[in-house]
Structure formats: structure tokens, C-alpha cells
Design an enzyme around this catalytic site. Structure first.
Site, PDB file in Angstrom:
ATOM      1  N   SER A 102      -0.229  20.548  10.006  1.00  0.00           N
ATOM      2  CA  SER A 102       1.141  20.196  10.354  1.00  0.00           C
ATOM      3  C   SER A 102       1.117  18.936  11.198  1.00  0.00           C
ATOM      4  CB  SER A 102       1.793  21.340  11.140  1.00  0.00           C
ATOM      5  OG  SER A 102       3.094  20.999  11.529  1.00  0.00           O
ATOM      6  N   ALA A 103       1.812  17.908  10.731  1.00  0.00           N
ATOM      7  CA  ALA A 103       1.826  16.619  11.435  1.00  0.00           C
ATOM      8  C   ALA A 103       3.259  16.228  11.773  1.00  0.00           C
ATOM      9  CB  ALA A 103       1.153  15.558  10.580  1.00  0.00           C
ATOM     10  N   ALA A 106       5.174  15.367   8.182  1.00  0.00           N
ATOM     11  CA  ALA A 106       5.073  16.304   7.059  1.00  0.00           C
ATOM     12  C   ALA A 106       4.076  17.404   7.384  1.00  0.00           C
ATOM     13  CB  ALA A 106       4.640  15.554   5.797  1.00  0.00           C
ATOM     14  N   ASP A 261      -4.719   4.032   9.147  1.00  0.00           N
ATOM     15  CA  ASP A 261      -4.349   5.182   9.987  1.00  0.00           C
ATOM     16  C   ASP A 261      -5.534   6.145  10.055  1.00  0.00           C
ATOM     17  OD1 ASP A 261      -2.742   6.805  11.568  1.00  0.00           O
ATOM     18  OD2 ASP A 261      -1.749   7.764   9.876  1.00  0.00           O
TER      19      ASP A 261
END
Length: 338
Positions: A102-103, A106, A261
Site C-alpha cells: 500500500s503506497a 495506489a 523513483d
């Protein structure tokens, strides 16, 4: 006290209502968690910039990688069904209701997909958090205001260009709201990396891609940050380090298209053959691109550093327009040498 006054002031603001006896890094991390997913993501970005952050703060902010609570799985299922216009059970043979990750933008669920030819595939299903656009716009307004304070209250803060940092963060965040864009980035990176045989990028299932949902190959590996687990698996760590440099330099200098990233949540290691480990690159929402002239500038800078020629480095950086007018270049070269 903080090494930089503007960081001290920022932490004071963000620590309102917190346990002021706790270490400063913990107070900052807890404040970002309370402010919500976008601030958590900003903290994640800062945690990778150890050139800007004192080590204790960078270490604490790195804990934000796993600190975003998942949203309700029923909402994820409803999003998937709306995106593809049919019930979940008609799309997937099985679907794990509890997300594996879970970020900020999203979350990801594991599933098994049956394709149009009847073949089964283990997949990862990425689903956007609902209602993110107004949240992003509200939080970015607050960040812009805070950047203005940092810019006006501290000469050191002004040097770090906080307004420009937030503007760039704004662009990347809005890009992340379109999972089709991310899927296209992943497909491009996979094509670029195919001949290198050092890194795996998930295959995209294009029949099941939508701006809010992306279905991709499930990847199995160990997070790059879990070095002890990698050692226990017998991974050749020096080879992994060399390969990591090769992979990134190939992206930057050959392709001009690179993963931008690379925090530990996005980089895993496949360990089926420990003597020949392979990197796994996930989450291609944020990619960097360089023109040929930019590639040449970065290459010349790197070469100058490797040759320990600091005056040449200063001249290259000056030609690139990255040194403010009036800077004492001799003094800057001495400082870099130190």
C-alpha cells in the site's frame, strides 16, 4: 539542534501536538504520517536525498516506505469492476482481498488472471486510491506555502530551491494518477533492458490496463534494502553492486530514459541463481529523460569526478548554467575537493 535552521523551523511547525521528548527524526516522520499520503510520499522522496538530510532524519524518513495504510478492498474491487465493465470473478480466477503493498497513490493486490487464450498468469493488480486529485491539489497548496516560508526565512533554504522542488513534485504526482502512462513507461523500460540480461521489468497485460487499474506480471524477489536476507540467500553482493551501476548507466547514457523513483520499495532482487542475481524494477510511474546534450554534460561531470579534476567539474557545471552568477569558482572547487 538541526544542521540547517529551515529544517528546524519546519520540524517545529510539523511537530505541533506531538511528543516533543521523542527524537527529532521520529517527530518529523510522525507529523508527515498525520498530514496524509502525499506528505508521506514527500518524506519518502526526501529520505533518498542523504545529501540534504542529516543521517538520523534520513533513516527515520526511510521508515515511511511501509507506513501508508491500505484503503478498503471493497473500493479496490469496485474500481476494477467499473474499469473493465464486468464482475471480478469474470476477470480473475482468484483475487487476494488483502493488498500486498500500500503506497501513497495506489495499492497492489495479487491475483491469478485467465487471458483470452485460456492461459493462467500470476499477476499483480495495481489500483489507484479513490479521489486522489483533490487531495493532491490541497496538499500541494500547503507544500507551496511551506516552500515559500523556507525560501524567505533562510538563505540556506533558498539555495535548495524549495519552490522548484515542490513544482517538480507536483508534475510527478499528477503523472502518477494515470496508470496507462506507467504501463507504457514499464513496457519501454522492459524493451530497453532486454539485451542487458541484468534486470527484469514486469510484463504488462494490456487487455487489462486502465487509467485507474493496471495488471502486470507478478514478480518474486527480496527487497534491495534487506541485505541480510540477500546474504542468507547466497547472493553475490559485489556483483549485484556492479550490475546496478551498469543498469543505471545504460539507462542514462545509452537510452536517455531511466527509472527515477528507485527507493527500496521499488527495487527487488530475484535470487533463483544467487551467483547471478537479477534486479527487479517496479513502479515506472516516474521516469527521467535526457537529451543528447544533457547526457554529454552528465558524462563529462562524471569523468571529471573520476579524474579528481575539480576545476574542470566546476567549468562543466558553470557551462550547464547550474552555478549562480558571482560565485567564486576557485572557492567552490576547494570546497568540493574538501
Amino acid at each position: 539542534s538541526f544542521q540547517r535552521p529551515w529544517l528546524h523551523a519546519l520540524a517545529r511547525v510539523l511537530s505541533i501536538g506531538r511528543n516533543l521528548e521523542a527524537p527529532r527524526g521520529q517527530r518529523l516522520r510522525e507529523a508527515l504520517e498525520r498530514l496524509g499520503p502525499i506528505f508521506v510520499k514527500f518524506g519518502q522522496v526526501l529520505s533518498t536525498r542523504r545529501d540534504l538530510m542529516p543521517p538520523d532524519i534520513a533513516d527515520e524518513l526511510a521508515l515511511l516506505q511501509d507506513r501508508v495504510p491500505p484503503f478498503d478492498s471493497a473500493i479496490a474491487v469496485a474500481t476494477i469492476e467499473r474499469a473493465f465493465g464486468r464482475p471480478l470473478q469474470e476477470i480473475f480466477v482468484s483475487f487476494e482481498q488483502v493488498p500486498v503493498a500500500s503506497a501513497s497513490i495506489a495499492q497492489v493486490h495479487f491475483a491469478v488472471l485467465r487471458d483470452r487464450h485460456g492461459q493462467l498468469h500470476e499477476v499483480a493488480v495495481k489500483v489507484l486510491r479513490p479521489g486522489m486529485l483533490p487531495v493532491i491539489d490541497k496538499d500541494l497548496s500547503l507544500m507551496r506555502m511551506m516552500a515559500g516560508w523556507v525560501d524567505s526565512l533562510s538563505a540556506d533554504g533558498k539555495r535548495l530551491k524549495p519552490r522548484e522542488v515542490v513544482a517538480e513534485f507536483d508534475t510527478y504526482l499528477h503523472d502518477e494518477l494515470d496508470l496507462v502512462r506507467e504501463a507504457a513507461n514499464a513496457a519501454q523500460l522492459r524493451r530497453n533492458m532486454e539485451g542487458l540480461n541484468l534486470v527484469e521489468v514486469p510484463v504488462i497485460h494490456w487487455d487489462f490496463c486502465h487509467p485507474e487499474v493496471m495488471v502486470m506480471q507478478r514478480m518474486k524477489g527480496i527487497p534491495i534494502s534487506q541485505v541480510e536476507r540477500l546474504r542468507e540467500a547466497g547472493v553475490d553482493i559485489p556483483k549485484l553492486a556492479r550490475d546496478g551501476v551498469t543498469i543505471f548507466f545504460t539507462q542514462v547514457f545509452r537510452d536517455g530514459f531511466f527509472h527515477a523513483d528507485m527507493h527500496p520499495g521499488n527495487v527487488f532482487v530475484e535470487t533463483l541463481n544467487p551467483s547471478n542475481p537479477r534486479f527487479i524494477a517496479l513502479d515506472c510511474a516516474i521516469m527521467g529523460e535526457l537529451s543528447k546534450s544533457d547526457q554529454m554534460t552528465v558524462a563529462r561531470m562524471l569523468l571529471a569526478v573520476m579524474n579528481i579534476n575539480f576545476m574542470q567539474l566546476i567549468q562543466i557545471v558553470h557551462q550547464a548554467g547550474c552555478i549562480p552568477p558571482g560565485t567564486d569558482q576557485d572557492a567552490l572547487a576547494r570546497e568540493i575537493r574538501r
